[in-house]
Design an enzyme around this catalytic site. Structure first.
Site, PDB file in Angstrom:
ATOM      1  N   TRP A 314      56.162  24.110  21.687  1.00 35.16           N
ATOM      2  CA  TRP A 314      54.723  24.257  21.478  1.00 35.16           C
ATOM      3  C   TRP A 314      54.432  24.670  20.035  1.00 35.16           C
ATOM      4  CZ3 TRP A 314      51.923  28.789  20.262  1.00 35.16           C
ATOM      5  CH2 TRP A 314      50.541  28.695  20.373  1.00 35.16           C
ATOM      6  N   HIS A 315      55.329  25.441  19.451  1.00 36.95           N
ATOM      7  CA  HIS A 315      55.112  25.900  18.085  1.00 36.95           C
ATOM      8  C   HIS A 315      55.369  24.808  17.060  1.00 36.95           C
ATOM      9  CE1 HIS A 315      55.472  29.829  20.121  1.00 36.95           C
ATOM     10  NE2 HIS A 315      54.752  30.290  19.122  1.00 36.95           N
ATOM     11  N   GLY A 316      56.202  23.843  17.366  1.00 38.52           N
ATOM     12  CA  GLY A 316      56.476  22.800  16.389  1.00 38.52           C
ATOM     13  C   GLY A 316      57.494  21.802  16.889  1.00 38.52           C
ATOM     14  N   PHE A 462      50.078  26.081  13.961  1.00 38.42           N
ATOM     15  CA  PHE A 462      50.463  25.758  15.331  1.00 38.42           C
ATOM     16  C   PHE A 462      49.265  25.342  16.168  1.00 38.42           C
ATOM     17  CE2 PHE A 462      53.661  29.251  14.294  1.00 38.42           C
ATOM     18  CZ  PHE A 462      54.530  28.341  13.748  1.00 38.42           C
TER      19      PHE A 462
END
Length: 462
Positions: A314-316, A462
């Site tokens: 989800w962050h990257g 994000f």
């Protein structure tokens, strides 16, 4: 429109005046905040605002549909279709080019990542899943849902709001937050964390380390990694303080997002204090639907790994983020395996020693995992860890000022201190004009301390 800018300060003062002028009329109050939120977001790019409006419209419609007469497979189909569309748009913006690179089957797209897309997408998903479980929570008013999705103090980096907590505040003629002193103090505290601490740590340690680890000695690399632990806490919790303070001045309450995570004695405690709105979102909408802990240990362990692995992605879209998530997933598996099974020392001194050892182990694990989060790619993370392990004294070493700032941020939490969070009593007792002058002076002084060309908040990406 950057959050830490004169333009935003003027914008907010205008919104604050308009909002309080109509505060006793909920419909007008909501309309002012919705218009302000879209003006703010469109300042980044008009297309971002159009995307937000589209996702909000789909979220409102899905909530109404799930509260309608459909039953069984029809309701499941509505939920599945909604998740496919909104998570699909998130994946296109965040992961399309990674899929193109890995498969070679997709054309590369030059897409600007909308600021805050992960946050408003997760808010919409949480709301629709809540309505799927409890149809009575559906919101009939499009205005309520659109504002819930777009509320500008929390839009860019959270905290992730829950509709059942936030929307009732919008409908009340009375403010949910009335402590202006505390709201102002949170803004000043957030500025201090971001401008004076996070920016200093970035400028004097972490940017150089993660762009050229070969230039650092092993002690210098170690201090740089510790500095990143302090930096990301100050940066993200500073934004959360700002968001809470801005919402509070508008009479609204945003949830707490941090509770001294670096005082944790195990990873479960860490995630109870770090990015609370995301960790509880992952628990309620991913981990529990997968089966949670109410299943065989092997299945529970798989649920933890899947939840944290997806939380990392989800962050990257990078192997380094997946590694960060899986490290925490594996750490939580070990935490669950040993929970309640280790002997408790019989003496107070023994218990204190055991607590200190648990804290040290947890903090060391979290800090080493941050290397994968901070690095631009997996290879850089490996190089940073390699410099730390090389036991090589050649290269850029630690400085006294950097060590004091870094260890001070960590020690403040490790010692379980909590006196900074609340507005000091002497300041709160001043007359309102004197309070405003004092806090305004503090804020201006903090901003003056910051470097020129200050980097955006870490979580904006994000």
């Amino acid at each position: 429109m950057q959050l830490l800018s004169v333009e935003f300060a003027v914008f907010f003062l205008v919104v604050l005046a308009l909002a309080w002028a109509v505060r006793t009329r909920p419909a007008a109050f909501r309309s002012v905040l919705l218009a302000a939120s879209y003006v703010f977001y469109a300042g980044f790019h008009a297309g971002f605002a159009a995307l937000l409006a589209g996702v909000s419209l789909l979220t409102w419609w899905a909530g109404l549909a799930l509260a309608g007469p459909w039953q069984g497979r029809a309701r499941t189909g509505i939920l599945t279709g909604y998740l496919a569309l909104v998570l699909g748009e998130l994946c296109v913006f965040k992961y399309w080019n990674l899929a193109s690179e890995l498969t070679g089957l997709l054309p590369e797209l030059s897409l600007a990542l909308p600021v805050g897309i992960s946050f408003f997408t997760f808010q919409g998903v949480g709301y629709v899943m809540d309505v799927y479980r409890r149809p009575e929570e559906a919101q009939r008013s499009a205005l309520d849902v659109f504002l819930f999705m777009a509320f500008f103090p929390t839009l860019l980096s959270g905290p992730i709001l829950r509709a059942r907590d936030f929307i009732p505040q919008l409908r009340s003629g009375a403010p949910a937050w009335t402590d202006a002193s505390q709201a102002f103090w949170l803004i000043v505290l957030g500025l201090f964390k971001k401008v004076a601490l996070s920016s200093y740590l970035s400028e004097h340690a972490t940017r150089q380390l993660f762009s050229g680890p070969e230039h650092f000695s092993s002690p210098g690399a170690l201090l740089g990694v510790l500095a990143y632990s302090a930096q990301i806490y100050c940066d993200f919790s500073g934004y959360s303080d700002l968001a809470q303070g801005l919402a509070g001045l508008l009479g609204l309450r945003a949830p707490d997002n941090f509770n001294q995570p670096y005082k944790a004695r195990n990873l479960r405690e860490f995630w109870q204090g770090w990015h609370i709105s995301l960790s509880t979102w992952l628990r309620d909408y991913l981990y529990i639907p997968l089966g949670g802990s109410r299943c065989a240990p092997a299945r529970r362990n798989l649920n933890l790994l899947v939840t944290m692995g997806l939380g990392g992605l989800w962050h990257g879209a990078g192997l380094n983020f997946l590694a960060w998530g899986l490290l925490h997933g594996g750490g939580l598996v070990v935490t669950h395996a040993f929970s309640g099974r280790l002997p408790t020392p019989g003496t107070p001194a023994g218990r204190r020693l055991a607590d200190a050892a648990c804290w040290a182990g947890t903090f060391a694990f979290v800090t080493l995992a941050w290397v994968f989060f901070a690095a631009p790619d997996f290879d850089t993370a490996a190089r940073v860890l390699g410099r730390m392990a090389a036991l090589d004294g050649s290269g850029q070493g630690p400085t006294a000022t950097l060590a004091v700032v870094t260890l001070g941020v960590i020690a403040y939490q490790a010692l379980r201190l909590d006196w900074l969070r609340t507005c000091p009593r002497p300041l709160a007792m001043l007359p309102a004009p004197a309070q405003a002058a004092a806090l305004g002076f503090l804020g201006a002084l903090i901003v003056r301390m910051g470097p020129d060309g200050m980097l955006p908040f870490i979580y904006f990406s994000f």
